[in-house]
Scaffold this active site. Structure first.
Site, mmCIF file in Angstrom:
data_model
loop_
_atom_site.group_PDB
_atom_site.id
_atom_site.type_symbol
_atom_site.label_atom_id
_atom_site.label_comp_id
_atom_site.label_asym_id
_atom_site.label_seq_id
_atom_site.Cartn_x
_atom_site.Cartn_y
_atom_site.Cartn_z
ATOM 1 N N ASP A 1 -5.298 -8.223 -7.371
ATOM 2 C CA ASP A 1 -5.229 -7.971 -5.826
ATOM 3 C C ASP A 1 -3.672 -6.869 -5.756
ATOM 4 O OD1 ASP A 1 -7.208 -9.804 -5.238
ATOM 5 O OD2 ASP A 1 -5.738 -11.262 -5.780
ATOM 6 N N LEU A 2 -4.027 -5.694 -5.196
ATOM 7 C CA LEU A 2 -2.951 -5.107 -5.145
ATOM 8 C C LEU A 2 -1.579 -5.510 -4.430
ATOM 9 C CD1 LEU A 2 -2.314 -2.009 -5.653
ATOM 10 C CD2 LEU A 2 -3.234 -1.391 -3.304
ATOM 11 N N ASP A 3 -0.461 -5.259 -4.918
ATOM 12 C CA ASP A 3 0.679 -5.718 -4.233
ATOM 13 C C ASP A 3 0.883 -7.095 -3.908
ATOM 14 O OD1 ASP A 3 1.686 -3.018 -4.401
ATOM 15 O OD2 ASP A 3 0.929 -2.511 -2.345
ATOM 16 N N GLU A 4 -0.103 -7.822 -4.621
ATOM 17 C CA GLU A 4 -0.138 -9.523 -4.300
ATOM 18 C C GLU A 4 0.408 -10.051 -5.503
ATOM 19 O OE1 GLU A 4 -1.025 -10.821 -1.667
ATOM 20 O OE2 GLU A 4 -1.525 -9.146 -0.127
ATOM 21 N N GLY B 1 0.724 -1.200 -0.110
ATOM 22 C CA GLY B 1 -0.055 -0.030 -0.019
ATOM 23 C C GLY B 1 0.785 1.315 0.030
#
Lengths: 289, 289, 289, 289
Positions: free
Chosen positions: C231-234, C206
């Site tokens: 999926d953010l940063d995943e 994040g």
């Protein structure tokens, strides 16, 4: 070998590079119902040499362990003029450790064996000093005090070799052993003697590398583990690592920081060696993953 | 200096170590209402030399910037026989970049300046080749093509020095400049010429270090940034770093991996230099945090 | 493809692991007089999936480049139910770069392309801000200013996709692009969008990771390059690296040190991608040597 | 203290930042003929807190060791409202080691003490398992088997504290001790309990971090040593380090590589602690050079 049931076999191979070698080797295993667990290969494009490490499961392999070598030799090794080394997962190598007065690498090595982290045996420790005998004792390992002088070196080395042979030693680790081995000694264990040098070779070969590093004002120090050859600190490198230093660090600090580096670098090299992950060609070490 | 109002002043000091120096310097700042922002000091216990970097806020400091040096010199520097360098936060250093044909370090340096990451000016780029002129052009920087041969070296170096002086250059960065500077050239910029060497010095000095590293079979390669002295690749080291390589890496791979190392190591050294964080004493560089 | 004469072909393959795949693939090349330049394979023992990258010289290969795929598909891919990607050494990928206001990654990427270090094309740069237009101009690359608000996001993303398609873009690099891409955008480029996140993921996902790292008092900071998923940063990690920090380093210092890390980590990931050295399986990236 | 003649004294200080503190402390030592061996200071600009570590030679110091504290407290500490810790070079700290079943950190720590590398005493080892008793025995250290269940935890911890007090333990090292200490236990040893966590915190806190790291597909794994607080894995970090992994590494490989990391990181933290180089403020650890 009759009743042995090793889980897996490993082949280390090198030969002149030719088309079709990988196919031939994998076919050999596949054709006899073997399951490849590990395969890594590398071609030295300049030297035109092919290197390979292959490990396969023996559970379903239709050739019994004691017949693999003959079949491989006749079927493949001759055709491709391969140098190879076959080993089985249930073979436990026997390692001798040579030390002088510094204990940190010795402690690291013997504690890995004693705890079961490494599946190798240490039948004996040899030293030109008495200082580390208590360490050997506390780990229950035979300690042989064999002092070396310029005069007695030939007979003392002969005594060492006798001990090593008697103990069926497979390879030797010089854990900060402060003596230069003679060429004739080394010939007994080609690519089977591992040394740790306390510098980032080829920088600072020879004696007192931390003093030289301090004088030169380097910002990083290193340690190098290599196979021992007749040329001092010139043998094939197995592993190196480094740590940052600053102007604040005294020689004493370099020695302290270097100590941790030495033991880790030496242990990584020993691990690669007894896992049969190393192959020496000319002055370079292939270290498979 | 009259209308200048720098935010802070920085002193780099070294002198023979004596009791009470830190107290004397911090008292000097404290007594005149200065507020210390940064203090780092180091004593070379062998050489018995004291080194210090101190930076203080000038907002409440009761001495005006143009009078600080006189007062410090009379009050302290003479008493302790200090070598010192006073600088102010509003001084922007002027850097010349020397290049040959390889662009990666040049790109890295000029883009840091153009983007405002570094508060320094690059009035000119000097090269013995024409290849990188388009790079200079695209960044709007003067490019001077000054080819060097063994015969014309003295007059060409004279031309370089003239250009540097005319442009009020404070320091020089050799960004993979493939020429050896003469001793007489170097004398013009003592501890003000920064070079990047593409090896982990003192390993592999001189030409073609990646080839030598490959031949030696090292498991780590490095880059070294140092101040240039009359002894080739022997000057005081500012910064070094390394990257892992394996038997798989060809010379081409070493060159590729080394390229990234060279530009980062050189840029770290340039940054430390223009931030006035370096002090050279004999053949070592003190690099303050 | 008719007149093309690429030097080499590369296959990236994955499929359910079965005995004999390596032999089958190397036989295929060998049988048609190809010479293997590179082979690396890996078996995910848990998932029972076989992964391989193989590159071979086409000089003596008896199948013409435009017929390789059909023959491979019919002969091998169907039999082993392989997922594969065939590419040729003369194919130059087309990359779009997305940026916001921070220029360091952009400079690093475009200078590698302009200098010829990377054999890829950058037909366009897309940004939600105007700040970096001058950088694009100085490198002669089209710059498209497409500001994003929560309201206009769908149509602006549609505009982006249109531009990307029109420019035949193969893959996208988010060089510190401070916008979250929608799932529908990402679907257009599965495993073809590379992001750089300025932390050692999964630590500090994040916004503002350097602030979080400083607050937590970590002794090492990192950067992570990964493929973008919904999926953010995943997404699957391609490359990570770290640098030491101490209590002395302020948030500003972390940002400065992190900047160098970000650009190197991102560039390593982009290099691995366009060299066809990456394969994504579930949430992991196989990165061949 | 009467007959003691320590070589040097060390002060660790923190207090609200004010102008003149460094001058005051160095003056105090200087005025009494002390010679500063080490000085490092740091100001947390956000929190406005001043931190300092200063060590000075006592040979010529005119105040006797047993009177230093009173004089310092009355003369300086009160004026500046300092938190401080005074120690002398002849004080040997007493460390307890807590273990479960994994021996690698224990071996590393006890061998450093036995060899004299570390000048600290280990009066006892405490464990919730019997497995490592032979290790303790071979090093001649008392081993206390204190099994913990959810039910008996309070009384067993009480037994532990009693043992620690009886043995005058100064600080505790959790060398892969697989039990969570209760808040009431921790209160007995604030900033005196050092843990090693086998991940790069704050990534992968809690149980089985290598499994989580493998699942997430990270390219680097780490270890973190920190002071224990009531919040699990949230205490102030002392030291961290990392090692590269690839897709080839199985969970077993991560565990093996991590083992070396854990022991080195823990030992660096313990060294910094017993050398009095650490100061905890809120949730951050100042680690002086």
């Amino acid at each position: 070998m009759e009743n042995r049931q090793p889980q897996s076999a490993t082949l280390l191979i090198y030969c002149e590079d030719r088309s079709g070698i990988i196919a031939a080797v994998t076919d050999f295993i596949h054709a006899h119902e073997g399951n490849i667990i590990y395969l890594d290969q590398y071609v030295d494009a300049e030297e035109k040499i092919f290197f390979m490490r292959i490990e396969w499961d023996l559970q379903t392999f239709v050739i019994s362990p004691d017949k693999i070598e003959t079949l491989f030799k006749e079927g493949l090794a001759k055709k491709y003029k391969m140098n190879y080394r076959l080993s089985f997962s249930d073979e436990k190598l026997r390692m001798a450790v040579f030390v002088s007065k510094l204990p940190h690498c010795l402690y690291d090595i013997v504690s890995r064996c004693q705890s079961g982290e490494w599946a190798i045996d240490i039948p004996l420790i040899i030293s030109n000093h008495k200082e580390l005998e208590p360490v050997a004792k506390s780990f229950g390992i035979d300690y042989h005090y064999i002092p070396i002088t310029p005069e007695n070196k030939p007979e003392q080395e002969a005594k060492q070799v006798e001990l090593l042979k008697k103990n069926n030693v497979d390879f030797i680790v010089l854990a900060r052993y402060m003596q230069i081995l003679s060429e004739s000694f080394i010939k007994n264990y080609p690519s089977q003697i591992i040394n740790i040098h306390h510098s980032f070779l080829p920088a600072f070969p020879g004696a007192k590398p931390y003093h030289s590093a301090h004088k030169r004002g380097v910002k990083i120090i290193g340690a190098t583990s290599h196979y021992v050859t007749a040329d001092l600190d010139e043998g094939p490198i197995i592993e190196q690592d480094v740590v940052r230093v600053t102007h604040v660090d005294s020689i004493k600090d370099l020695i302290r920081k270097g100590r941790d580096l030495e033991k880790i670098v030496l242990s990584r090299a020993v691990y690669a060696h007894f896992q049969r992950k190393t192959l020496v060609y000319k002055n370079r070490t292939i270290v498979f993953n």
